[in-house]
Design a protein around this motif. Structure first.
Motif, short mmCIF file in Angstrom:
data_model
loop_
_atom_site.label_atom_id
_atom_site.label_comp_id
_atom_site.label_asym_id
_atom_site.label_seq_id
_atom_site.Cartn_x
_atom_site.Cartn_y
_atom_site.Cartn_z
N GLU B 92 98.50 33.54 13.31
CA GLU B 92 97.42 33.91 12.30
C GLU B 92 97.55 35.22 11.70
O GLU B 92 97.59 35.34 10.19
CB GLU B 92 96.12 33.32 12.57
N ALA B 95 100.91 35.51 9.42
CA ALA B 95 101.08 34.89 8.46
C ALA B 95 100.17 35.34 7.47
O ALA B 95 100.18 35.58 6.13
CB ALA B 95 100.69 33.46 8.65
N GLY B 96 98.87 35.67 7.94
CA GLY B 96 97.91 36.26 6.97
C GLY B 96 98.25 37.59 6.49
O GLY B 96 97.83 37.90 5.17
N VAL B 175 95.98 26.99 12.74
CA VAL B 175 96.68 28.14 12.07
C VAL B 175 96.52 27.82 10.54
O VAL B 175 95.97 28.66 9.67
CB VAL B 175 98.13 28.23 12.30
N TRP B 176 96.73 26.34 10.12
CA TRP B 176 96.51 26.24 8.76
C TRP B 176 95.07 26.40 8.21
O TRP B 176 94.91 26.76 7.16
CB TRP B 176 96.83 24.46 8.45
N SER B 178 92.73 28.47 9.57
CA SER B 178 92.09 29.67 9.62
C SER B 178 92.90 31.08 9.39
O SER B 178 92.58 32.24 9.49
CB SER B 178 91.72 29.66 11.06
N THR B 179 94.18 30.81 8.97
CA THR B 179 95.05 31.90 8.66
C THR B 179 94.30 32.78 7.57
O THR B 179 94.43 33.91 7.44
CB THR B 179 96.46 31.62 8.04
N SER B 180 93.56 32.01 6.60
CA SER B 180 93.00 32.86 5.58
C SER B 180 91.94 33.91 5.92
O SER B 180 91.66 34.82 5.08
CB SER B 180 92.39 31.67 4.59
N ALA B 183 94.00 36.69 6.27
CA ALA B 183 94.62 37.00 4.82
C ALA B 183 93.52 37.58 4.07
O ALA B 183 93.76 38.74 3.28
CB ALA B 183 95.04 35.80 4.18
N ARG B 231 88.02 35.80 15.26
CA ARG B 231 88.67 34.64 15.57
C ARG B 231 88.74 34.49 17.04
O ARG B 231 88.86 33.27 17.35
CB ARG B 231 90.20 34.93 14.94
#
Lengths: 364, 307
Positions: B92, B95-96, B175-176, B178-180, B183, B231
């Motif tokens: 995360e 990616a974030g 991950v889908w 909570s990555t934001s 980010a 997180r």
């Protein structure tokens, strides 16, 4: 050798043009100050030299090579920023050595050069501190140290003193001057403060609205301004401007009174021309309290509106032909508002400008 | 009573006033926090079973805890939770960071994108779980369907049944969703970053990667640690997604601490044991929080000098 040559340098932001084709050559080891009011394009010009701003047209050459396409790191320059721009997570030692470390210098060399620079700038005691623990003046010294350790071809200063208080600014000005004398390098220095420009520069470049107004040594710019803009911008308090018309070999002011045309402009003043008669506050003084008492002059009786005593001199606000002017009184004498004094105008030191174009009418 | 002058009485009453004013807050806290906490701690020292209320009064000391020390299932779930946390947080974060860097560069539509980015956070984790359960379903799932249509795979891949793929699928859903969080927080960091040190570094000889590595990354790390603290608490209590997608299966291969605790407490009704497990797993959360807070404080020390 690191002379910097700007050739027809242009910067456009979208459709607005910030810099209109600047031509300037800066000699090796010369200290050049770009000065002008905010928005005149001086910082943009500097940032184009540094490579932080894309060049829209024209070229910048450093040391004979055109650097337009080079990123800042390949231009062999260092820059001191207005907000110091120190790396907040590094201590002073790491800040100073960062450029050398990135360049892959051996650790022993870095330590030696950092110590040297710290010695020059009096930072030796502060090497282990972080920027957050330093005062504004100390931060600015670190920023300067970071610039000198790399021994670049040229230093670029972007208003380095404008965040400091007046007293510190004076000290740092002297230090920058000293620094330039010990580390002989080409310097381009941007400021909006005409005092910094006068005290530091080998040559001053006065800019206005994206164009160069005048280039010259501090004394040339002060004594022979080529335009009314330069005349009012350089010098403090600013030069007084009296609007008038040339009539019968004299400048006729708004109230009908006349002053003789200054000798240096006598050849260029046409009959009937609208002009501005420029005269510095230092050249308007009560009789017996001025600088130059000989040479051609005119005497006027004027009423004091406000007087600001500064100790050995006083700044006097008064009016000539309805136009507010500032005058200087030298000597520790108290002046009261409403007082009537005979002022002497040192007309040999006065200037004449065309009212429409602002251009100087001085014969060259 | 003669010893108390009126003045002294008044002063004594003044000393009581702050406590009186704070009393309601203390009472609410005691009722909703201290009492349940104390009660659950007490039950962890009993063999309390929901179906036999009398067991609440049997004191067995540390037996639940000593039993847990030798409980392989529990420690497997414990280890799996740590692994789940580590992989999910790192993926995360990376990616974030990538998303934040891309969005920080665009000048038009940034606000809109920021809002769109938050969409996954607006769904209930249960629904996200169901959604991915169908995406990863081996017979009717859209993923297998797509893979087969594109001839990337011959047979149906048992995403939620295979022991490794099941864990992967759950992490993917997590991950889908909570990555934001990363980010958004990292983007806030990037947008608040002063431009000058970056320019100074460029003049000082840094190429773009070095600027990122030496200037940008240290600056935004405090923001990353804040995101990680939030997180890590969130992921350590993961229950809903796992429960919906695999129910801890296959054969307990995706059993995490809280699915195990819930199973022990509610399905097997061993509430005393479940509470003992919960107290040990809370230590895990405290350890992670402490770790990230230390990092955060260390990283924030210099932030004052950034202006």
């Amino acid at each position: 050798m690191a002379e910097i040559v700007l050739n027809k340098l242009v910067k456009n932001y979208g459709r607005t043009r910030a810099v209109h084709g600047i031509d300037l050559s800066i000699a090796h080891q010369e200290f050049v100050v770009l000065v002008g009011p905010s928005g005149c394009g001086k910082s943009t010009t500097l940032r184009m030299i540094a490579g932080l701003e894309e060049i829209s047209d024209g070229t910048v050459s450093i040391g004979g090579a055109v650097v337009n396409e080079l990123p800042p790191r390949k231009r062999n320059i260092s820059m001191v920023f207005q907000n110091y721009a120190l790396y907040p997570h590094m201590n002073v030692r790491e800040n100073l050595g960062f450029g050398l470390k990135i360049a892959g210098q051996p650790a022993a060399d870095i330590a030696q050069r950092v110590d040297e620079a710290a010695e020059i700038l009096g930072l030796t005691e502060l090497l282990e501190r972080t920027p957050a623990e330093l005062s504004g003046g100390q931060r600015q010294r670190v920023a300067m140290g970071r610039a000198i350790v790399r021994k670049p071809a040229a230093f670029l200063f972007d208003e380095p003193l404008s965040n400091l208080d007046a007293k510190l600014r004076g000290q740092m000005r002297a230090e920058i001057k000293k620094l330039h004398q010990s580390v002989r390098t080409t310097v381009v220095y941007v400021t909006h403060d005409q005092i910094e420009a006068m005290t530091l520069a080998d040559r001053i470049v006065v800019m206005r609205a994206g164009r160069i107004e005048q280039v010259g040594t501090p004394m040339e710019v002060y004594n022979h301004p080529t335009s009314a803009f330069v005349a009012t911008f350089i010098g403090s308090p600013p030069m007084n401007m009296l609007p008038g018309t040339i009539s019968g070999g004299a400048v006729r002011l708004a109230d009908g009174s006349a002053l003789p045309v200054p000798e240096r402009a006598a050849d260029n003043a046409r009959e009937g021309q609208e002009v501005l008669l420029g005269i510095r506050p230092d050249d308007i003084s009560p009789v017996g309290h001025g600088l130059s008492q000989d040479g051609p002059g005119a005497e006027l009786t004027l009423t004091v509106a406000i007087a600001e005593p500064l100790g050995m001199e006083s700044l006097i606000f008064t009016r000539i032909a309805g136009q507010e002017v500032q005058a200087k009184l030298y000597g520790p004498r108290m002046v009261l508002p409403g007082e009537e004094l005979v002022f002497r105008l040192a007309l040999d030191r006065a200037h004449l400008f065309d009212a429409a174009s602002g251009a100087s009418l001085e014969a060259r | 009573m003669a010893r108390y002058s009126p003045k002294r009485l008044f002063r004594n009453r003044m000393n009581l006033v702050p406590f009186l004013l704070l009393l309601p807050a203390f009472m609410v806290l005691a009722l909703v926090v201290v009492f349940p906490l104390g009660f659950s701690l007490y039950t962890s020292f009993t063999p309390y079973r929901l179906i036999r209320p009398n067991t609440l009064h049997v004191w067995i000391g540390l037996r639940n805890y000593t039993d847990l020390m030798g409980n392989g299932d529990f420690w497997a779930a414990f280890g799996r939770t740590v692994l789940f946390l580590t992989i999910a947080l790192n993926v995360e974060f990376l990616a974030g960071l990538g998303i934040a860097l891309l969005i920080s560069r665009i000048t038009w539509g940034q606000r809109t994108l920021r809002t769109i980015m938050m969409f996954p956070m607006m769904f209930s984790p249960i629904l996200v779980g169901y959604q991915f359960k169908f995406v990863f379903n081996d017979n009717i799932g859209i993923l297998n369907n797509a893979l087969q249509a594109l001839h990337l795979s011959d047979g149906a891949i048992a995403w939620l049944v295979d022991r490794n793929l099941a864990m992967f699928s759950i992490i993917f859903a997590e991950v889908w969703m909570s990555t934001s969080v990363f980010a958004i927080l990292l983007l806030a960091g990037l947008l608040s970053m002063p431009r000058d040190p970056v320019e100074a570094a460029r003049v000082d000889g840094c190429n773009p990667w070095q600027v990122f590595r030496h200037i940008t990354l240290p600056y935004i790390m405090p923001f990353a640690y804040i995101a990680m603290t939030i997180r890590s608490l969130d992921v350590a209590r993961a229950y809903d997604i796992v429960h919906v997608m695999t129910g801890g299966g296959p054969a307990g291969r995706t059993e995490l601490l809280w699915t195990l605790i819930a199973r022990t407490g509610y399905n097997n009704a061993k509430m005393g044991m479940a509470n003992a497990m919960a107290y040990i797993s809370i230590l895990l959360s405290i350890a992670f929080t402490y770790f990230f807070f230390r990092k955060l404080i260390a990283a924030r020390k210099f932030m004052r000098g950034a202006d």
